[in-house]
Design a protein around this motif. Structure first.
Motif, PDB file in Angstrom:
ATOM      1  N   GLN A  79       5.452 -26.628  50.652  1.00  0.00           N
ATOM      2  CA  GLN A  79       5.543 -27.909  49.943  1.00  0.00           C
ATOM      3  C   GLN A  79       5.592 -27.740  48.426  1.00  0.00           C
ATOM      4  O   GLN A  79       5.818 -28.711  47.710  1.00  0.00           O
ATOM      5  CB  GLN A  79       4.346 -28.791  50.324  1.00  0.00           C
ATOM      6  N   LEU A  80       5.375 -26.523  47.947  1.00  0.00           N
ATOM      7  CA  LEU A  80       5.375 -26.262  46.517  1.00  0.00           C
ATOM      8  C   LEU A  80       6.786 -25.924  46.034  1.00  0.00           C
ATOM      9  O   LEU A  80       7.466 -25.080  46.628  1.00  0.00           O
ATOM     10  CB  LEU A  80       4.424 -25.107  46.192  1.00  0.00           C
ATOM     11  N   LYS A  81       7.208 -26.573  44.961  1.00  0.00           N
ATOM     12  CA  LYS A  81       8.554 -26.382  44.425  1.00  0.00           C
ATOM     13  C   LYS A  81       8.487 -26.177  42.907  1.00  0.00           C
ATOM     14  O   LYS A  81       7.566 -26.658  42.239  1.00  0.00           O
ATOM     15  CB  LYS A  81       9.449 -27.596  44.725  1.00  0.00           C
ATOM     16  N   ILE A  82       9.484 -25.481  42.378  1.00  0.00           N
ATOM     17  CA  ILE A  82       9.611 -25.294  40.929  1.00  0.00           C
ATOM     18  C   ILE A  82      10.608 -26.306  40.384  1.00  0.00           C
ATOM     19  O   ILE A  82      11.731 -26.419  40.892  1.00  0.00           O
ATOM     20  CB  ILE A  82      10.090 -23.865  40.599  1.00  0.00           C
ATOM     21  N   THR A  83      10.199 -27.020  39.336  1.00  0.00           N
ATOM     22  CA  THR A  83      11.076 -27.974  38.678  1.00  0.00           C
ATOM     23  C   THR A  83      11.148 -27.648  37.189  1.00  0.00           C
ATOM     24  O   THR A  83      10.138 -27.730  36.474  1.00  0.00           O
ATOM     25  CB  THR A  83      10.575 -29.418  38.861  1.00  0.00           C
ATOM     26  N   GLY A  84      12.314 -27.253  36.708  1.00  0.00           N
ATOM     27  CA  GLY A  84      12.510 -27.033  35.288  1.00  0.00           C
ATOM     28  C   GLY A  84      11.842 -25.771  34.768  1.00  0.00           C
ATOM     29  O   GLY A  84      11.531 -24.829  35.516  1.00  0.00           O
ATOM     30  N   HIS A  85      11.604 -25.760  33.451  1.00  0.00           N
ATOM     31  CA  HIS A  85      11.048 -24.595  32.777  1.00  0.00           C
ATOM     32  C   HIS A  85      10.014 -25.073  31.764  1.00  0.00           C
ATOM     33  O   HIS A  85      10.214 -26.081  31.074  1.00  0.00           O
ATOM     34  CB  HIS A  85      12.158 -23.817  32.058  1.00  0.00           C
ATOM     35  N   ALA A  86       8.907 -24.334  31.669  1.00  0.00           N
ATOM     36  CA  ALA A  86       7.834 -24.704  30.744  1.00  0.00           C
ATOM     37  C   ALA A  86       7.431 -23.498  29.911  1.00  0.00           C
ATOM     38  O   ALA A  86       7.459 -22.361  30.382  1.00  0.00           O
ATOM     39  CB  ALA A  86       6.626 -25.243  31.506  1.00  0.00           C
ATOM     40  N   ILE A  87       7.047 -23.751  28.649  1.00  0.00           N
ATOM     41  CA  ILE A  87       6.589 -22.703  27.733  1.00  0.00           C
ATOM     42  C   ILE A  87       5.325 -23.202  27.029  1.00  0.00           C
ATOM     43  O   ILE A  87       5.253 -24.373  26.638  1.00  0.00           O
ATOM     44  CB  ILE A  87       7.650 -22.344  26.679  1.00  0.00           C
ATOM     45  N   GLU A  88       4.361 -22.308  26.872  1.00  0.00           N
ATOM     46  CA  GLU A  88       3.134 -22.637  26.147  1.00  0.00           C
ATOM     47  C   GLU A  88       2.988 -21.723  24.940  1.00  0.00           C
ATOM     48  O   GLU A  88       3.192 -20.518  25.042  1.00  0.00           O
ATOM     49  CB  GLU A  88       1.916 -22.471  27.061  1.00  0.00           C
ATOM     50  N   ALA A  89       2.631 -22.316  23.808  1.00  0.00           N
ATOM     51  CA  ALA A  89       2.345 -21.552  22.585  1.00  0.00           C
ATOM     52  C   ALA A  89       0.883 -21.745  22.235  1.00  0.00           C
ATOM     53  O   ALA A  89       0.396 -22.880  22.165  1.00  0.00           O
ATOM     54  CB  ALA A  89       3.233 -22.034  21.439  1.00  0.00           C
ATOM     55  N   ARG A  90       0.187 -20.635  21.992  1.00  0.00           N
ATOM     56  CA  ARG A  90      -1.223 -20.707  21.603  1.00  0.00           C
ATOM     57  C   ARG A  90      -1.309 -20.829  20.086  1.00  0.00           C
ATOM     58  O   ARG A  90      -0.907 -19.908  19.360  1.00  0.00           O
ATOM     59  CB  ARG A  90      -1.976 -19.473  22.069  1.00  0.00           C
ATOM     60  N   ILE A  91      -1.829 -21.933  19.614  1.00  0.00           N
ATOM     61  CA  ILE A  91      -1.986 -22.152  18.175  1.00  0.00           C
ATOM     62  C   ILE A  91      -3.377 -21.661  17.776  1.00  0.00           C
ATOM     63  O   ILE A  91      -4.393 -22.179  18.249  1.00  0.00           O
ATOM     64  CB  ILE A  91      -1.786 -23.623  17.817  1.00  0.00           C
TER      65      ILE A  91
END
Length: 674
Positions: free
Chosen positions: A331-343
């Motif tokens: 039931q788990l799916k990947i949608t799009g792309h995500a990026i995190e920046a540590r400030i």
């Protein structure tokens, strides 16, 4: 489900857990130290309990006080966040003994995975691929040296009980091994109370790819895909993204199933992360090896939330309450792309030295906060404008998370959001993050843990704004402030005295006004001319052109020499911070009269770059030293920092002893030039 939980952490993660708990109608209890009495996480929780002094060992690491706080407030469970006690098996066991639910894995799983050597043994039995290395109990330095020699250089020394890049050293040759081992052990004992290490082959051009796993008390397990955390400094993550660029469905399944096998091997419950080192072969294929398992929620969990649409903290709470996992693997799916920046509060141009100070300006992009939304920009932050950033805790201020339909869209969204992040009062890595995001390697997803040193030429000491735009921006800000002051004066008086006007108008001929600025270490004389028709002309370093500006709701629209730019300027006393689409910079207004008689002669001083503790001196009074030679080691913000000689000279005097606490700017020793 729980009625009330205590959050045994601080900062961004405490705020994050509180937000999810509030949405689930669960009350929260915060704990705080002296330094955190007015912190954001204290105000967002329903209750707060004081647990001790500012140093972690006097507060957030004192689990007896935390358990007592939970019992006193009627909390049924404790969420450890990440860091501090989140991977402390003694704390997890103590919670259980006190009748409290530890929102995390059982203490046995923490113990099994907490010592890297033991976890490698268990993973080998579970069939999870391992990097060649030495994971034995015998810690004799001579034996460790022989093992490193046998493995072949370069090797990686890692604190067995470590994490977060602390107690870790890459050794390029046998001659450097002994000193690196000593430094690694010293940092490990300070951070974890355990100086045992393991030795591994250092994989060339490695990628750091981790798998998010979840288990429940009913025996169900899933993996929520992968995150690429290859962009690192000091072995600590800088940018994380999901899914990993170049990942094939077959490799994703293979790594995911290996991660689940690792979790099953220790009867894992809750959120965990299995970290793999991935070797990139010349033909483009990838092979992976188990590195470690973090038995907690990770800092970078929001990118997984973004691509799956799930709230991982909610999953934690439900699993800890005895519920089954919300979803099955299919039931788990990947949608799009995500990026995190540590400030982070740090200076990338000074070896990422952590910074302290007050957040005079803390401007964030338009965003959602702690939401599961699959679109737009999200900021997870545990600080507010006006907060003081102390040396006692981690330097991370916030996490900036973006999500897009594609990696290209996410990259563009991240750069825009970073450009809209305006922080004044202390050094941060925001502009450095922009340089990384714009670098060839990151744009083309040419990723490995050596990306930052490989792209050094375009990442450090970059001036993207330039003198002309910086001057035009700060003059526009100055004139606008003068006009506002003039308007307020006229409003109070009911009329405007023509002799009080400061617009430069003359009845005949132009008038010229002089400004002096210091920019990038040089002094510049700038002339602003008001022509007879009222038009303005600016002369900066030989460039002359028309100048105008229009105040906006957000920023100033500045035009100079046929170029237009929307800028934001924040000025305190003589120092102005200028933020533009290209980047940010600092410029200083010089008042010649105010600085008359100042002396710039100051030699032979070596000062603490930030508050901390003196670990050791490498020299004694009377020693001759060369420029660049290490003189002292300081410990601050849980990291070691080496103080080097700025010139050739002779050590005249040591002003502190190892173990002494020092304030920022304290002179550590005196050095006399030869």
């Amino acid at each position: 489900m729980f009625n009330k939980i205590l959050i045994a952490n601080r900062g961004e993660i405490a705020c994050r857990v509180a937000a999810t708990a509030r949405r689930m109608a669960i009350k929260t209890v915060a704990v705080y130290s002296d330094a955190d009495a007015n912190a954001k996480h204290v105000s967002v929780c329903d209750e707060a309990v004081y647990i001790g002094g500012s140093a972690p060992k006097d507060s957030y690491l004192r689990w007896q006080n935390i358990i007592a706080a939970a019992q006193a407030t009627g909390a049924q469970a404790i969420h450890p966040g990440y860091g501090f006690l989140s991977e402390n098996e003694e704390f997890a066991r103590a919670c259980l003994d006190a009748g409290l639910v530890f929102i995390g894995p059982p203490s046995s799983a923490i113990l099994a995975m907490g010592l890297k050597a033991e976890s490698k043994r268990l993973m080998g039995l579970a069939g999870v691929p391992l990097v060649p290395g030495y994971h034995g109990a015998d810690q004799d330095p001579a034996l460790l040296q022989r093992e490193a020699d046998a493995i072949g250089y370069p090797v990686l020394i890692k604190a067995s009980a470590g994490g977060g890049g602390k107690g870790m050293r890459v050794v390029a040759n046998a001659a450097d091994f002994a000193s690196a081992l000593a430094s690694c052990r010293r940092e490990a004992i300070n951070s974890f109370g355990n100086d045992a290490v393991l030795i591994e082959k250092y994989v060339q051009r490695p990628r750091h790819i981790e798998i998010q796993v979840f288990g429940d008390t009913l025996g169900n397990y899933v993996y929520l895909f992968e995150r690429d955390c290859s962009v690192q400094r000091r072995h600590q993550k800088v940018l994380e993204e999901a899914p990993a660029p170049g990942m094939t469905p077959a490799l994703r399944q293979q790594m995911g199933e290996a991660a689940v096998a690792a979790a099953q091997a220790v009867n894992y419950v809750g959120a965990g992360t299995v970290e793999f080192i991935v070797e990139q072969r010349p033909d483009g294929s990838m092979d992976f090896f188990f590195m470690e398992m973090n038995t907690r929620l990770q800092v970078e969990h929001p990118v997984t939330e973004a691509i799956t649409g799930q709230d991982l903290v909610e999953w934690q709470l439900r699993v800890a309450a005895g519920e089954a996992l919300p979803l099955r693997q299919d039931q788990l799916k990947i949608t799009g792309h995500a990026i995190e920046a540590r400030i982070c509060a740090e200076n990338p141009d000074n070896n990422f030295m952590p910074a302290t100070g007050t957040l005079q300006v803390y401007g964030l992009p338009a965003c959602v906060t702690f939401e599961r939304s699959n679109g737009g920009v999200r900021v997870d932050s545990g600080v507010r404008e006006g907060d003081a950033i102390s040396p006692f805790y981690d330097s991370m201020l916030a996490k900036l998370i973006v999500h897009g339909d594609s990696r290209e869209q996410a990259l563009s969204r991240l750069d825009t959001a970073l450009a809209q992040t305006h922080i004044v009062g202390l050094n941060t890595n925001v502009q450095f993050l922009r340089h990384v995001v714009q670098s060839r390697s990151f744009v083309q997803a040419d990723l490995d843990t050596g990306l930052i040193p490989r792209e050094e030429a375009v990442l450090f000491k970059q001036e993207k704004v330039g003198l002309s735009l910086a001057v035009a921006s700060v003059i526009a800000h100055t004139l606008q402030q003068e006009r506002c002051a003039q308007a307020q004066l006229a409003e109070r008086a009911g009329w405007l005295d023509p002799w009080a006007r400061r617009d430069g108008w003359r009845s005949h001929g132009p008038s010229t006004r002089r400004f002096d600025y210091a920019f990038q270490g040089q002094v510049h004389i700038v002339q602003l001319t008001t022509l007879h028709d009222g038009a303005l002309q600016l002369a900066v370093a030989g460039e002359v052109g028309g100048f105008s500006f229009v105040p906006l709701t957000q920023g100033i629209d500045v035009r100079f020499a046929a170029r237009r730019q929307i800028v934001s300027v924040y000025r305190k006393d003589a120092v102005a911070h200028v933020f533009t689409a290209q980047g940010a910079t600092e410029i200083i207004a010089i008042d010649a009269l105010a600085h008359a008689g100042d002396s710039q002669v100051e030699g032979g001083r070596l000062t603490a770059p930030m508050p901390g503790k003196v670990v050791s001196f490498a020299v004694k009074a009377g020693d001759k030293v060369s420029k660049g030679q290490p003189l002292a080691v300081m410990d601050a913000m849980k990291m070691e920092h080496t103080i080097a000689a700025p010139m050739d000279g002779v050590v005249a005097e040591l002003l502190y002893a190892p173990g002494d606490q020092v304030v920022e700017g304290a002179e550590l020793l005196k050095l006399v030039a030869q």
